[in-house]
Design a protein around this motif. Structure first.
Motif, PDB file in Angstrom:
ATOM      1  N   ALA A  62      15.935  -1.493   6.698  1.00 48.96           N
ATOM      2  CA  ALA A  62      16.305  -2.912   6.733  1.00 48.96           C
ATOM      3  C   ALA A  62      17.316  -3.240   5.642  1.00 48.96           C
ATOM      4  O   ALA A  62      18.279  -3.978   5.871  1.00 48.96           O
ATOM      5  CB  ALA A  62      15.056  -3.780   6.586  1.00 48.96           C
ATOM      6  N   GLN A  63      17.100  -2.669   4.461  1.00 45.80           N
ATOM      7  CA  GLN A  63      18.020  -2.907   3.345  1.00 45.80           C
ATOM      8  C   GLN A  63      19.404  -2.335   3.665  1.00 45.80           C
ATOM      9  O   GLN A  63      20.424  -2.975   3.413  1.00 45.80           O
ATOM     10  CB  GLN A  63      17.467  -2.282   2.069  1.00 45.80           C
ATOM     11  N   PHE A  64      19.424  -1.152   4.269  1.00 42.87           N
ATOM     12  CA  PHE A  64      20.699  -0.548   4.612  1.00 42.87           C
ATOM     13  C   PHE A  64      21.439  -1.407   5.633  1.00 42.87           C
ATOM     14  O   PHE A  64      22.637  -1.651   5.504  1.00 42.87           O
ATOM     15  CB  PHE A  64      20.523   0.875   5.152  1.00 42.87           C
ATOM     16  N   ARG A  65      20.746  -1.869   6.662  1.00 41.33           N
ATOM     17  CA  ARG A  65      21.389  -2.714   7.678  1.00 41.33           C
ATOM     18  C   ARG A  65      21.907  -4.017   7.060  1.00 41.33           C
ATOM     19  O   ARG A  65      22.951  -4.523   7.456  1.00 41.33           O
ATOM     20  CB  ARG A  65      20.424  -2.986   8.821  1.00 41.33           C
ATOM     21  N   GLU A  66      21.169  -4.526   6.078  1.00 41.16           N
ATOM     22  CA  GLU A  66      21.614  -5.739   5.385  1.00 41.16           C
ATOM     23  C   GLU A  66      22.917  -5.462   4.632  1.00 41.16           C
ATOM     24  O   GLU A  66      23.866  -6.241   4.697  1.00 41.16           O
ATOM     25  CB  GLU A  66      20.513  -6.194   4.410  1.00 41.16           C
ATOM     26  N   TRP A  67      22.968  -4.337   3.917  1.00 43.96           N
ATOM     27  CA  TRP A  67      24.200  -3.949   3.204  1.00 43.96           C
ATOM     28  C   TRP A  67      25.343  -3.763   4.188  1.00 43.96           C
ATOM     29  O   TRP A  67      26.462  -4.182   3.945  1.00 43.96           O
ATOM     30  CB  TRP A  67      24.010  -2.655   2.428  1.00 43.96           C
ATOM     31  N   SER A  83      24.139   0.096  13.394  1.00 40.12           N
ATOM     32  CA  SER A  83      23.977   1.500  13.022  1.00 40.12           C
ATOM     33  C   SER A  83      22.975   1.689  11.892  1.00 40.12           C
ATOM     34  O   SER A  83      22.926   0.908  10.950  1.00 40.12           O
ATOM     35  CB  SER A  83      25.319   2.094  12.582  1.00 40.12           C
ATOM     36  N   ALA A  84      22.217   2.752  12.002  1.00 42.23           N
ATOM     37  CA  ALA A  84      21.280   3.133  10.950  1.00 42.23           C
ATOM     38  C   ALA A  84      22.016   4.017   9.951  1.00 42.23           C
ATOM     39  O   ALA A  84      23.163   4.420  10.172  1.00 42.23           O
ATOM     40  CB  ALA A  84      20.097   3.888  11.561  1.00 42.23           C
ATOM     41  N   TRP A 132      35.292   1.800   5.584  1.00 42.89           N
ATOM     42  CA  TRP A 132      35.487   0.376   5.271  1.00 42.89           C
ATOM     43  C   TRP A 132      36.168  -0.335   6.448  1.00 42.89           C
ATOM     44  O   TRP A 132      35.761  -1.414   6.848  1.00 42.89           O
ATOM     45  CB  TRP A 132      36.307   0.236   3.993  1.00 42.89           C
ATOM     46  N   ASN A 133      37.209   0.295   6.986  1.00 39.61           N
ATOM     47  CA  ASN A 133      37.958  -0.318   8.092  1.00 39.61           C
ATOM     48  C   ASN A 133      37.147  -0.376   9.390  1.00 39.61           C
ATOM     49  O   ASN A 133      37.446  -1.192  10.262  1.00 39.61           O
ATOM     50  CB  ASN A 133      39.266   0.439   8.335  1.00 39.61           C
ATOM     51  N   ASN A 134      36.140   0.463   9.515  1.00 36.13           N
ATOM     52  CA  ASN A 134      35.351   0.522  10.745  1.00 36.13           C
ATOM     53  C   ASN A 134      33.977  -0.147  10.602  1.00 36.13           C
ATOM     54  O   ASN A 134      33.177  -0.090  11.531  1.00 36.13           O
ATOM     55  CB  ASN A 134      35.179   1.982  11.168  1.00 36.13           C
ATOM     56  N   LEU A 135      33.730  -0.775   9.462  1.00 32.07           N
ATOM     57  CA  LEU A 135      32.422  -1.401   9.237  1.00 32.07           C
ATOM     58  C   LEU A 135      32.047  -2.442  10.294  1.00 32.07           C
ATOM     59  O   LEU A 135      30.895  -2.448  10.745  1.00 32.07           O
ATOM     60  CB  LEU A 135      32.361  -2.029   7.847  1.00 32.07           C
ATOM     61  N   PRO A 136      32.958  -3.301  10.734  1.00 36.82           N
ATOM     62  CA  PRO A 136      32.552  -4.283  11.751  1.00 36.82           C
ATOM     63  C   PRO A 136      32.023  -3.629  13.032  1.00 36.82           C
ATOM     64  O   PRO A 136      31.039  -4.093  13.601  1.00 36.82           O
ATOM     65  CB  PRO A 136      33.849  -5.065  12.022  1.00 36.82           C
ATOM     66  N   THR A 137      32.658  -2.533  13.452  1.00 39.67           N
ATOM     67  CA  THR A 137      32.193  -1.834  14.654  1.00 39.67           C
ATOM     68  C   THR A 137      30.821  -1.224  14.425  1.00 39.67           C
ATOM     69  O   THR A 137      29.934  -1.334  15.278  1.00 39.67           O
ATOM     70  CB  THR A 137      33.197  -0.725  15.048  1.00 39.67           C
ATOM     71  N   LEU A 138      30.634  -0.582  13.270  1.00 37.35           N
ATOM     72  CA  LEU A 138      29.346   0.041  12.969  1.00 37.35           C
ATOM     73  C   LEU A 138      28.245  -1.010  12.836  1.00 37.35           C
ATOM     74  O   LEU A 138      27.119  -0.798  13.293  1.00 37.35           O
ATOM     75  CB  LEU A 138      29.451   0.884  11.696  1.00 37.35           C
ATOM     76  N   ALA A 139      28.574  -2.137  12.213  1.00 30.55           N
ATOM     77  CA  ALA A 139      27.579  -3.211  12.064  1.00 30.55           C
ATOM     78  C   ALA A 139      27.230  -3.815  13.422  1.00 30.55           C
ATOM     79  O   ALA A 139      26.073  -4.137  13.682  1.00 30.55           O
ATOM     80  CB  ALA A 139      28.102  -4.283  11.110  1.00 30.55           C
ATOM     81  N   ALA A 140      28.231  -3.951  14.295  1.00 32.11           N
ATOM     82  CA  ALA A 140      27.980  -4.514  15.633  1.00 32.11           C
ATOM     83  C   ALA A 140      27.044  -3.606  16.434  1.00 32.11           C
ATOM     84  O   ALA A 140      26.260  -4.088  17.244  1.00 32.11           O
ATOM     85  CB  ALA A 140      29.300  -4.709  16.378  1.00 32.11           C
ATOM     86  N   LYS A 141      27.137  -2.301  16.185  1.00 34.75           N
ATOM     87  CA  LYS A 141      26.252  -1.349  16.866  1.00 34.75           C
ATOM     88  C   LYS A 141      24.887  -1.287  16.193  1.00 34.75           C
ATOM     89  O   LYS A 141      24.012  -0.550  16.624  1.00 34.75           O
ATOM     90  CB  LYS A 141      26.861   0.051  16.852  1.00 34.75           C
TER      91      LYS A 141
END
Length: 191
Positions: A8-13, A74-75, A63-72
């Motif tokens: 949960a903490q990782f997903r929050e970050w 990702s764990a 860094w540039n791909n964080l929005p895509t990873l967050a949208a998925k």
């Protein structure tokens, strides 16, 4: 690696970093840096500066791909796999650039010899007098699932590391490696 980080903490970050929070991204970097550097050093042949450059570029890609990873959503394992793929990709790009720089220094009427033998080989390939170019061509002709395993084998990774990298069981890695070597032997024998 910080074992205190919960999913949960990782997903929050990850979500905060995707929104532009540099401190949250710093937490992710701190969590993944040691493993990323170790992986890059192995690929770079333990050249510290090369490994640092590769890791830096891979974290920029992250860094540039964080929005895509967050949208998925990702764990940690998914982000780690993405980072390792980025490290491998950056490392390959750097190696290609280095080869182009070296070969571009040859006079037009002078071609570099393609007869340099492979220094390090895996398993039964050692008895085959293949050139680096022939081996690369043969690896490119492998089925994708064998090719990705064989590329990691030749990059120096062990079975467990490859299994972790590709998110598949080590028995699957072992069978793909075995079949890949058999196929490579056949392809190289044709040449």
């Amino acid at each position: 690696m910080d074992t205190e980080c919960t999913a949960a903490q990782f997903r929050e970050w990850l979500g905060a970093a995707a929104a532009g929070d540099r401190d949250a991204f710093g937490e992710i970097v701190d969590l993944l840096l040691k493993d990323a550097y170790r992986f890059a050093a192995r690929l770079a042949g333990c050249k510290q500066q090369d490994a640092e450059d590769v890791v830096h570029d891979a974290f920029l890609r992250l860094w540039n791909n964080l929005p895509t990873l967050a949208a998925k959503n990702s764990a940690l394992a998914g982000v780690r796999a993405y980072l390792r793929k980025s490290i491998r990709s950056v490392s390959c790009d750097n190696a290609r650039r280095a080869v182009r720089r070296k070969t571009s220094n040859f006079p037009e009427d002078c071609e570099p010899s393609g007869d340099k033998r492979i220094e390090q080989r895996s398993d039964g390939i050692a008895e085959m007098p293949a050139t680096v170019a022939n081996l690369r061509k043969a690896i490119a002709r492998l089925p994708a699932y064998q090719r990705e395993v064989m590329e990691l084998v030749f990059a120096g990774l062990g079975l467990r590391e490859i299994a972790e990298e590709l998110n598949i069981p080590s028995g699957t890695v072992s069978s793909r490696k075995s079949r890949g070597l058999i196929t490579l032997r056949a392809l190289l024998a044709e040449e």
